[in-house]
Design an enzyme around this catalytic site. Structure first.
Site, PDB file in Angstrom:
ATOM      1  N   HIS A 109      48.826  36.727  24.793  1.00  0.00           N
ATOM      2  CA  HIS A 109      50.125  37.309  24.436  1.00  0.00           C
ATOM      3  C   HIS A 109      50.341  38.662  25.121  1.00  0.00           C
ATOM      4  CE1 HIS A 109      50.923  34.055  21.683  1.00  0.00           C
ATOM      5  NE2 HIS A 109      49.688  34.190  21.236  1.00  0.00           N
ATOM      6  N   GLY A 162      46.581  23.716  23.556  1.00  0.00           N
ATOM      7  CA  GLY A 162      46.635  25.101  24.017  1.00  0.00           C
ATOM      8  C   GLY A 162      45.996  25.278  25.382  1.00  0.00           C
ATOM      9  N   SER A 169      48.961  22.043  29.217  1.00  0.00           N
ATOM     10  CA  SER A 169      49.337  20.783  29.843  1.00  0.00           C
ATOM     11  C   SER A 169      50.761  20.881  30.410  1.00  0.00           C
ATOM     12  CB  SER A 169      49.237  19.632  28.842  1.00  0.00           C
ATOM     13  OG  SER A 169      49.950  19.926  27.677  1.00  0.00           O
ATOM     14  N   SER A 170      51.603  21.734  29.836  1.00  0.00           N
ATOM     15  CA  SER A 170      52.981  21.797  30.351  1.00  0.00           C
ATOM     16  C   SER A 170      53.050  22.452  31.725  1.00  0.00           C
ATOM     17  CB  SER A 170      53.924  22.474  29.354  1.00  0.00           C
ATOM     18  OG  SER A 170      53.425  23.705  28.974  1.00  0.00           O
ATOM     19  N   GLU A 214      60.417  25.970  32.359  1.00  0.00           N
ATOM     20  CA  GLU A 214      59.972  26.056  30.968  1.00  0.00           C
ATOM     21  C   GLU A 214      60.781  27.109  30.192  1.00  0.00           C
ATOM     22  OE1 GLU A 214      55.833  25.623  30.455  1.00  0.00           O
ATOM     23  OE2 GLU A 214      55.885  26.115  28.320  1.00  0.00           O
ATOM     24  N   ASP A 273      50.415  30.743  32.774  1.00  0.00           N
ATOM     25  CA  ASP A 273      49.967  29.355  32.932  1.00  0.00           C
ATOM     26  C   ASP A 273      50.355  28.794  34.299  1.00  0.00           C
ATOM     27  OD1 ASP A 273      49.282  29.848  30.345  1.00  0.00           O
ATOM     28  OD2 ASP A 273      50.808  28.570  29.449  1.00  0.00           O
TER      29      ASP A 273
HETATM   30  C1  GLA Z   1      51.493  30.303  26.099  1.00  0.00           C
HETATM   31  C2  GLA Z   1      52.474  30.828  27.154  1.00  0.00           C
HETATM   32  C3  GLA Z   1      51.785  31.866  28.036  1.00  0.00           C
HETATM   33  C4  GLA Z   1      51.143  32.962  27.184  1.00  0.00           C
HETATM   34  C5  GLA Z   1      50.260  32.345  26.106  1.00  0.00           C
HETATM   35  C6  GLA Z   1      49.723  33.380  25.156  1.00  0.00           C
HETATM   36  O1  GLA Z   1      50.466  29.583  26.729  1.00  0.00           O
HETATM   37  O2  GLA Z   1      52.923  29.766  27.961  1.00  0.00           O
HETATM   38  O3  GLA Z   1      52.715  32.414  28.944  1.00  0.00           O
HETATM   39  O4  GLA Z   1      52.135  33.793  26.649  1.00  0.00           O
HETATM   40  O5  GLA Z   1      50.969  31.383  25.352  1.00  0.00           O
HETATM   41  O6  GLA Z   1      48.848  34.234  25.806  1.00  0.00           O
END
Ligand code: GLA
Length: 395
Positions: A50, A134, A137-138, A170, A182
């Site tokens: 975050h 978590g 995958s997206s 996204e 990501d």
């Molecule tokens: C998700 C979001 C990322 C990041 C994380 C938390 O994976 O896609 O951009 O904010 O949460 O670190």
């Protein structure tokens, strides 16, 4: 990616390459062969949670598990995934459906704005990533799709452009207020390294990660993450606005330092204080973690992971009891560190264990979890892998 927890694959197909499976799915669905294929990895975030939408650093690692996309130009848009049997024929300009196909529609729209989309395509997907765990995958899906479809349009987009297309798909099209972590790791990862990414400056630095990381899935799907993540992001934006009353030039929360904490506590509405405290302390931990990893000091790195988990639990309130249990059990059984990875509210724990006792530590975590929750958690390991690539279509 939206999904239901029941989307586990019925057979153990994780040992067959996703590119081979996507190609085979394509051929059996569309009765012709694909002309391009590409794949991109999921990620485990070592630390820096975050922080990416608060101008802070992150330290993700690309997984060996990937999503592959096989495609061929066509007169229509049709998508099929090996997580279900339906072929979705999609109107790119139509309403979003609240399904995984929205991510592909988002990618096509963003590619169009760069004149890098084919007029239509048939697309087949296969992944050996767990969905809703978590592990991003997206982003694996959007980055791989951006690569495959732009190739189909005859464009060789640089990795930075793939990141932007996938991020905008996204954020702007699907509406998840994510940062760029990501997509960045899915595009830029190199084998054998974690990627230190300073989101404020855009600076990328590879940090060697020779060993294995273990993933312990909580089995709790983070389906609600979109909403919870958007809510946290809103809180951070509100906190930033308060901070600017006293620090007018402040660009991001991550620019604050631990020395600013007393002032934050004095000036901000109490519910926002722990959110900011997490961002400030996590920013410092992530920089220290990158230095510790670069120096090969896994003991220090491990302690930072555990402190990061505590901060998520107490200040950011994004963990779940199952993850807290796994972290505590990991530390009791000789791990160097462990923390919930990714957005949270479900998902998986990353465990850093000394090589000589990793199998034992993970077995003990499983047995503790089974005693507490009456089911075995899914566990597996990965080395740091590489980012998006064009794939040769298998015979
Ligand atoms: C998700 C979001 C990322 C990041 C994380 C938390 O994976 O896609 O951009 O904010 O949460 O670190």
């Amino acid at each position: 990616m939206p999904h239901s927890p029941s989307q586990e694959k019925p057979f153990n197909l994780t040992s067959i390459s996703p590119t081979r499976l996507a190609t085979s799915l394509f051929t059996s669905t569309f009765a012709t062969r694909p002309t391009v294929a590409a794949s991109a990895p999921g990620r485990v975030n070592l630390i820096g949670e975050h922080t990416d939408y608060n101008g802070g650093p992150v330290l993700p690692v690309a997984l060996e598990r990937r999503t592959a996309v096989a495609a061929r130009a066509a007169q229509r848009w049709a998508f099929v995934s090996d997580t279900e049997v339906t072929v979705h024929t999609v109107d790119i300009d139509g309403e979003m459906r609240g399904a995984w196909t929205d991510y592909l529609v988002g990618v096509v729209r963003e590619l169009r704005s760069l004149r890098a989309a084919p007029p239509g395509a048939e697309v087949a997907l296969s992944t050996n990533l767990p969905l809703g765990a978590g592990l991003s995958s997206s982003a694996a899906l959007t980055v791989a799709t951006a690569k495959a479809l732009s190739l189909l349009a005859g464009k060789r987009l640089p990795d930075e452009a793939l990141v932007e297309v996938a991020f905008r798909a996204e954020y702007h099209q699907v509406g998840v207020r994510c940062g760029r972590m990501d997509q960045t790791i899915a595009a830029h990862a190199e084998r054998g390294s974690a990627l230190f990414f300073d989101t404020a400056s855009g600076m990328l630095r590879l940090v060697p990660l020779p060993g294995r990381l273990w993933i312990v899935e909580t089995g709790v799907s983070h389906r609600l993450t979109g909403g919870a993540l958007n809510e946290r992001r809103r809180e951070c934006e509100e906190a930033l606005a308060f901070c600017r009353d006293w620090r007018p030039g402040l660009a991001h929360l991550a620019q604050l330092s631990p020395r600013d904490l007393p002032e934050v506590e004095r000036r901000l509405p109490p519910p926002l204080v722990p959110r900011v405290r997490h961002v400030i302390t996590e920013t410092a931990r992530t920089r220290n973690a990158a230095d510790a990893l670069a120096a090969g000091d896994l003991a220090v790195l491990g302690r930072l992971l555990v402190a990061g988990h505590e901060s998520l639990r107490v200040d950011y309130q994004s963990t779940i009891p199952e993850a807290d249990h796994i972290v505590a059990s990991a530390m009791e059984h000789g791990a160097l560190g462990a923390r919930l990875t990714g957005a949270g509210w479900g998902g998986a724990v990353v465990v850093l264990a000394p090589a000589e006792r990793e199998a034992r530590t993970v077995a003990e975590i499983g047995s503790d979890f089974q005693k507490r929750y009456q089911r075995m958690p899914v566990t597996w390991s990965t080395r740091a892998s590489r980012g998006v690539r064009r794939e040769t279509i298998p015979d």
